[in-house]
Design a protein around this motif. Sequence first.
Motif, mmCIF file in Angstrom:
data_model
loop_
_atom_site.group_PDB
_atom_site.id
_atom_site.type_symbol
_atom_site.label_atom_id
_atom_site.label_comp_id
_atom_site.label_asym_id
_atom_site.label_seq_id
_atom_site.Cartn_x
_atom_site.Cartn_y
_atom_site.Cartn_z
ATOM 1 N N SER A 15 0.819 -1.211 0.000
ATOM 2 C CA SER A 15 0.000 0.000 0.000
ATOM 3 C C SER A 15 0.855 1.264 0.000
ATOM 4 C CB SER A 15 -0.935 0.005 1.212
ATOM 5 O OG SER A 15 -0.183 -0.055 2.421
ATOM 6 N N SER A 16 2.005 1.231 0.635
ATOM 7 C CA SER A 16 2.865 2.414 0.690
ATOM 8 C C SER A 16 3.660 2.625 -0.598
ATOM 9 C CB SER A 16 3.833 2.298 1.869
ATOM 10 O OG SER A 16 4.683 1.171 1.713
ATOM 11 N N ALA A 17 3.637 1.646 -1.486
ATOM 12 C CA ALA A 17 4.410 1.732 -2.730
ATOM 13 C C ALA A 17 3.513 1.852 -3.955
ATOM 14 C CB ALA A 17 5.321 0.518 -2.868
ATOM 15 N N GLN A 18 2.239 2.151 -3.754
ATOM 16 C CA GLN A 18 1.330 2.334 -4.884
ATOM 17 C C GLN A 18 1.721 3.604 -5.642
ATOM 18 O OE1 GLN A 18 -1.611 0.193 -5.589
ATOM 19 N NE2 GLN A 18 -0.265 -1.075 -4.325
ATOM 20 N N ILE A 19 1.685 3.524 -6.967
ATOM 21 C CA ILE A 19 2.040 4.679 -7.783
ATOM 22 C C ILE A 19 0.842 5.081 -8.630
ATOM 23 C CG2 ILE A 19 3.076 3.143 -9.521
ATOM 24 C CD1 ILE A 19 4.900 5.517 -10.282
ATOM 25 N N ARG A 20 0.461 6.341 -8.526
ATOM 26 C CA ARG A 20 -0.639 6.906 -9.303
ATOM 27 C C ARG A 20 -0.118 8.191 -9.947
ATOM 28 N NH1 ARG A 20 -5.651 8.082 -6.815
ATOM 29 N NH2 ARG A 20 -6.782 6.814 -8.338
ATOM 30 N N LEU A 21 -0.515 8.443 -11.188
ATOM 31 C CA LEU A 21 0.093 9.517 -11.964
ATOM 32 C C LEU A 21 -0.923 10.512 -12.506
ATOM 33 C CD1 LEU A 21 2.643 7.491 -14.152
ATOM 34 C CD2 LEU A 21 3.091 8.691 -12.003
ATOM 35 N N ARG A 22 -0.518 11.776 -12.548
ATOM 36 C CA ARG A 22 -1.195 12.813 -13.319
ATOM 37 C C ARG A 22 -0.368 13.062 -14.572
ATOM 38 N NH1 ARG A 22 -0.219 15.375 -8.728
ATOM 39 N NH2 ARG A 22 0.674 17.187 -9.755
ATOM 40 N N GLY A 23 -1.046 13.301 -15.683
ATOM 41 C CA GLY A 23 -0.337 13.538 -16.932
ATOM 42 C C GLY A 23 -0.902 14.704 -17.709
ATOM 43 N N VAL A 24 -0.028 15.386 -18.451
ATOM 44 C CA VAL A 24 -0.432 16.504 -19.315
ATOM 45 C C VAL A 24 0.288 16.348 -20.652
ATOM 46 C CG1 VAL A 24 -0.214 18.995 -19.717
ATOM 47 C CG2 VAL A 24 -0.959 18.154 -17.486
ATOM 48 N N VAL A 25 -0.463 16.559 -21.730
ATOM 49 C CA VAL A 25 0.117 16.635 -23.069
ATOM 50 C C VAL A 25 -0.239 17.991 -23.650
ATOM 51 C CG1 VAL A 25 0.191 15.668 -25.399
ATOM 52 C CG2 VAL A 25 -0.025 14.147 -23.424
ATOM 53 N N ALA A 26 0.772 18.714 -24.110
ATOM 54 C CA ALA A 26 0.576 20.038 -24.693
ATOM 55 C C ALA A 26 1.541 20.205 -25.863
ATOM 56 C CB ALA A 26 0.802 21.126 -23.645
ATOM 57 N N THR A 27 1.338 21.247 -26.623
ATOM 58 C CA THR A 27 2.270 21.588 -27.703
ATOM 59 C C THR A 27 2.623 23.064 -27.588
ATOM 60 O OG1 THR A 27 0.426 22.068 -29.210
ATOM 61 C CG2 THR A 27 1.366 19.847 -29.287
ATOM 62 N N GLY A 28 3.771 23.435 -28.128
ATOM 63 C CA GLY A 28 4.172 24.829 -28.083
ATOM 64 C C GLY A 28 5.635 24.996 -28.411
ATOM 65 N N TYR A 29 6.084 26.225 -28.256
ATOM 66 C CA TYR A 29 7.471 26.566 -28.584
ATOM 67 C C TYR A 29 8.293 26.661 -27.308
ATOM 68 C CZ TYR A 29 6.075 27.458 -33.371
ATOM 69 O OH TYR A 29 5.602 27.303 -34.654
ATOM 70 N N VAL A 30 9.442 25.971 -27.327
ATOM 71 C CA VAL A 30 10.312 25.928 -26.157
ATOM 72 C C VAL A 30 11.750 26.167 -26.607
ATOM 73 C CG1 VAL A 30 11.091 24.572 -24.177
ATOM 74 C CG2 VAL A 30 8.768 24.242 -25.090
ATOM 75 N N ALA A 31 12.467 26.969 -25.842
ATOM 76 C CA ALA A 31 13.888 27.226 -26.088
ATOM 77 C C ALA A 31 14.708 26.612 -24.964
ATOM 78 C CB ALA A 31 14.146 28.726 -26.192
ATOM 79 N N VAL A 32 15.983 26.377 -25.215
ATOM 80 C CA VAL A 32 16.901 25.849 -24.208
ATOM 81 C C VAL A 32 17.976 26.899 -23.961
ATOM 82 C CG1 VAL A 32 18.504 23.994 -23.597
ATOM 83 C CG2 VAL A 32 16.476 23.492 -25.001
ATOM 84 N N ASP A 33 18.169 27.284 -22.677
ATOM 85 C CA ASP A 33 19.147 28.323 -22.378
ATOM 86 C C ASP A 33 20.535 27.737 -22.156
ATOM 87 O OD1 ASP A 33 19.228 27.279 -19.794
ATOM 88 O OD2 ASP A 33 17.969 28.853 -18.938
ATOM 89 N N GLU A 34 21.480 28.620 -21.809
ATOM 90 C CA GLU A 34 22.875 28.194 -21.652
ATOM 91 C C GLU A 34 23.092 27.267 -20.468
ATOM 92 O OE1 GLU A 34 22.306 32.351 -19.884
ATOM 93 O OE2 GLU A 34 21.696 31.200 -21.671
ATOM 94 N N HIS A 35 22.123 27.163 -19.570
ATOM 95 C CA HIS A 35 22.212 26.251 -18.425
ATOM 96 C C HIS A 35 21.400 24.980 -18.648
ATOM 97 C CE1 HIS A 35 24.144 29.520 -16.232
ATOM 98 N NE2 HIS A 35 23.113 30.298 -16.513
ATOM 99 N N ASP A 36 21.049 24.745 -19.889
ATOM 100 C CA ASP A 36 20.214 23.607 -20.262
ATOM 101 C C ASP A 36 18.816 23.688 -19.632
ATOM 102 O OD1 ASP A 36 22.102 22.397 -21.916
ATOM 103 O OD2 ASP A 36 23.012 21.292 -20.254
ATOM 104 N N GLY A 37 18.426 24.876 -19.262
ATOM 105 C CA GLY A 37 17.073 25.072 -18.760
ATOM 106 C C GLY A 37 16.097 25.283 -19.905
#
Length: 286
Positions: free
Chosen positions: A93-115
């Motif tokens: 019971s303490s190791a049960q895994i339940r998940l929330r999920g989101v799927v989206a689309t859009g524009y994303v950039a990556v900065d110099e810190h890999d953020g």
Amino acid sequence: MTDPVSRTILLLDIEKYSDRDDIEQAYLRRMLYDVADRTLERAGIDERLRLRADRGDSVMELIDANASVTALLRALLTEVPAQLHAVNRMASSSAQIRLRGVVATGYVAVDEHDGWVGSDLNHACRLLDAQLLRTALRERRDDFALCVSESVHTGIVRHGHAGIPAEDFHPVTVDSKNGPLRAWLHGPVPGAGDDHSEKGGTSVPGASSGERPAPRRDQPGAQAPGSQAHEARAARPSAPPAGAVFHFDGGAPTFGGSLVGGDQHGVSGGQVTGDVHLGGSGGESA
């Protein structure tokens, strides 16, 4: 910072992660990665087409825009529930895994810190953290709750592709610090506080506004005008019939188990009407 490029955004988050101890959290993270990898593999999305960011209790995937979003949604709706069921049936019971999920689309950039940088990504994170999605998972017997962005619904879901039943997705608006966000929730919309559906809002189960529609006259229980006043008069106790007289000139008479004597006036367990003279109360009516 790189130029923003079009991406499919997949977010998966573990429910009640912080409630577990370190050993359980490590186990849940392994299960999360296994579920994500198998789902993306089932969708035919190669590792070279995606970037992953670790957020402790969640995983974020930036997927190449050329990868099939339809295949991804189909895998999320079938593979994720099946995997979670297989894992949880063997876990404590303490190791049960339940998940929330989101799927989206859009524009994303990556900065110099890999953020990762982008308002579309921010909106996806707001959907993942929305109280409505948390409540949807909590109220379900299934171990997975999925929400998709407006763009994903417009481009994919509403067209009814095989394995993606459009009628199972419901429009919602969730509150965020960036303002209201429109999205589509897979499965029933829960009562979720400030979050509400597009059909006028969700209410807490069992709550009532206190207003009732007036019944039509041809409906059972409908009342004609003035009938309530008539019923109120009918509900009043009728006047006691006159003429019944009881005389007790001594002894200790009882009514309903209660003793009546001397100058006491009291009867329990029954109704006495008319002119009643008890004990030494001669002449006085009860």
